[in-house]
Write an enzyme that holds these catalytic residues in place. Structure first.
Site, short mmCIF file in Angstrom:
data_model
loop_
_atom_site.label_atom_id
_atom_site.label_comp_id
_atom_site.label_asym_id
_atom_site.label_seq_id
_atom_site.Cartn_x
_atom_site.Cartn_y
_atom_site.Cartn_z
N LYS A 69 -13.48 6.58 0.59
CA LYS A 69 -12.10 6.53 1.10
C LYS A 69 -11.68 7.85 1.72
O LYS A 69 -12.27 8.90 1.47
CB LYS A 69 -11.14 6.05 0.00
CG LYS A 69 -11.29 4.53 -0.22
CD LYS A 69 -10.35 3.93 -1.23
CE LYS A 69 -10.64 2.42 -1.34
NZ LYS A 69 -9.83 1.77 -2.40
N ARG B 62 -16.04 0.23 -8.17
CA ARG B 62 -16.31 -0.55 -6.96
C ARG B 62 -16.87 0.39 -5.90
O ARG B 62 -16.14 1.28 -5.44
CB ARG B 62 -15.01 -1.21 -6.49
CG ARG B 62 -15.13 -2.07 -5.24
CD ARG B 62 -13.76 -2.60 -4.82
NE ARG B 62 -13.84 -3.45 -3.65
CZ ARG B 62 -13.81 -3.00 -2.41
NH1 ARG B 62 -13.69 -1.72 -2.17
NH2 ARG B 62 -13.89 -3.85 -1.39
C1 PT1 Z 1 -9.91 -1.32 -4.33
C2 PT1 Z 1 -10.21 -1.92 -3.06
C3 PT1 Z 1 -10.36 -3.34 -3.06
N1 PT1 Z 1 -10.33 -1.22 -1.90
C4 PT1 Z 1 -9.95 -3.43 -5.37
N2 PT1 Z 1 -10.24 -4.07 -4.21
C5 PT1 Z 1 -10.57 -1.87 -0.75
N3 PT1 Z 1 -9.81 -4.14 -6.51
C6 PT1 Z 1 -10.73 -3.26 -0.74
C7 PT1 Z 1 -9.09 4.83 2.91
O1 PT1 Z 1 -8.15 5.55 2.53
O2 PT1 Z 1 -9.74 -0.01 -4.43
N4 PT1 Z 1 -9.79 -2.08 -5.43
N5 PT1 Z 1 -10.62 -3.97 -1.88
C8 PT1 Z 1 -10.68 -1.08 0.53
N6 PT1 Z 1 -9.43 -0.45 0.85
C9 PT1 Z 1 -9.32 0.82 1.42
C10 PT1 Z 1 -8.19 1.59 1.18
C11 PT1 Z 1 -10.36 1.35 2.15
C12 PT1 Z 1 -8.11 2.88 1.66
C13 PT1 Z 1 -10.30 2.63 2.67
C14 PT1 Z 1 -9.16 3.41 2.42
O3 PT1 Z 1 -10.00 5.24 3.66
#
Ligand code: PT1
Length: 290
Positions: free
Chosen positions: A217, A256
Site C-alpha cells: 500500500k 492479507r
Molecule cells: C484490506 C483490503 C481488502 N485492501 C480487506 N480487504 C484492499 N479485508 C482490498 C493504497 O493506499 O486491507 N482488507 N480488499 C485493497 N485496498 C487498497 C487500499 C489498496 C489502499 C491500496 C491502497 O495504496
C-alpha cells in the site's frame, strides 16, 4: 463452518490476494484472463496461502465501481476453477450481495466485505443464510472519496467503535463467525495507518480475530521513500513484511498479502515466538456464542 479456518488462533494465517481485474492482466482476452488468474492461484497455494481472496473490483483509492454483471463475469469462472482443483478456503472480496451469493454457490467459503455489510442492504442476509465467516472492515467514505482529507479525533477509538457497532449488527442477524479489519489505507493518512499499527492490540477487546491488509500500500511507499517520491510497488516487500510482523505482534491473526512465500518465511520466525508455549493442538478460535 469454522472448519475452513481450523488453524485460526494456532498460527498466523496468510490470505493470498488474487485480483481478477483487467489491470492485473497484460491482455484483455477472457480465456487468457481466466488462465492467468488460475495460474496465479496455483502459485499462491503452492507458496502456502491459507485462504485465497478473490476480488473482481479494485477498491484502491480513486478506483471506479464495476457493475455487478461484470464483477460476476470476472470472479465466478475463477472461483469454480480453483474449487475444482483445490480445497483451499476462498474468500470473495465484494460488497455486493448478488456477487457474494453467486461466489458462495460457486465454491467460496468466506465473505470479505470492505463495507462491513453497509453498502448493500441484502448482504447481511446472504452471509447469515450461508453460515460462513465474514470479514468486517473499517472504511471512511467510499473508495472514490476516502483519501480526500480523512480526519479523526482518535483514529483507533473511532475504528473500534465502528467495528463494535458492525459486530452487533452482524450478530443481531445471526452471523457467528466474525473477523475484523481496521482497513489500512481506506480513508487514512500515513500517520493514521502508523497509529493503527502501533495501537492494533486495542482492537482485541472486541473479541474477534483481527485481519490486516498492508500489502504494497501507498503508506509503505511513502514511509520508505517520500510523500512526493514514494517507493515503487516493486520495492515495497520489506515494508509489507515489517508492517505485518508488527501487526502480528500486536494481535493480528490473518495477514492479507500479495507475496505469500516471503510472508510465510517471515512468519515462521514470528509465529515460533508468538505462538510458543501455547498448546500445540486444541487451541484455536472459539467464536463467541453471543
Ligand atoms: C484490506 C483490503 C481488502 N485492501 C480487506 N480487504 C484492499 N479485508 C482490498 C493504497 O493506499 O486491507 N482488507 N480488499 C485493497 N485496498 C487498497 C487500499 C489498496 C489502499 C491500496 C491502497 O495504496
Amino acid at each position: 463452518m469454522t472448519d475452513v479456518l481450523s488453524d485460526l488462533g494456532r498460527r498466523t494465517l496468510v490470505m493470498g490476494i488474487l485480483n481478477v481485474t483487467p489491470d492485473s492482466f497484460s491482455d484483455g482476452g477472457r480465456f487468457f484472463s481466466l488462465e492467468s488468474a488460475v495460474a496465479h492461484a496455483r502459485q499462491l497455494i503452492r507458496e502456502g496461502a491459507d485462504i485465497i481472496d478473490v476480488g473482481g473490483e479494485s477498491t484502491r483509492p480513486g478506483a471506479e465501481p464495476v457493475p455487478a454483471e461484470e464483477e460476476l463475469r470476472r470472479v465466478l469462472p475463477v472461483i469454480r476453477a480453483i474449487r475444482k482443483e483445490f480445497s483451499v478456503p476462498i474468500s470473495i472480496d465484494t460488497y455486493k450481495a448478488i456477487v457474494a451469493e453467486a461466489a458462495l454457490a460457486a465454491g467460496a467459503n468466506i465473505v470479505n466485505d470492505i463495507s462491513a455489510l453497509r453498502f448493500d442492504p441484502q448482504m447481511v442476509e446472504v452471509v447469515a443464510h450461508a453460515r460462513v465467516p465474514v470479514v468486517l472492515m473499517h472504511m471512511l467514505g467510499t473508495p472514490q472519496t476516502m483519501q480526500q482529507n480523512p480526519v479523526y479525533t482518535d483514529v483507533v477509538r473511532e475504528i473500534k467503535e465502528f467495528l463494535g457497532e458492525r459486530i452487533a449488527f452482524a450478530r443481531a442477524h445471526g452471523i457467528r463467525e466474525i473477523i475484523i479489519d481496521p482497513g489500512i489505507g481506506f480513508g487514512k493518512t500515513v500517520a493514521h495507518n502508523v497509529e493503527i499499527l502501533r495501537r492494533l492490540s486495542e482492537l482485541k477487546d472486541l473479541g474477534c480475530p483481527i485481519l490486516i491488509g498492508t500489502s504494497r500500500k501507498s503508506f509503505i511507499g511513502k514511509l520508505g521513500g517520500t510523500e512526493e517520491n514514494p517507493l515503487p510497488i516493486s520495492e515495497r516487500l520489506e515494508g509489507t513484511i515489517a508492517s505485518n510482523v508488527i501487526a502480528v505482534l500486536h494481535g493480528a491473526q490473518i495477514v492479507r498479502v500479495h507475496d505469500v512465500a516471503a510472508m510465510k518465511r517471515a512468519l515462521a520466525i514470528v509465529d515460533a515466538v508468538c505462538y510458543a508455549g501455547r498448546e500445540p493442538k486444541g487451541g484455536g478460535i472459539s467464536w463467541r456464542s453471543t
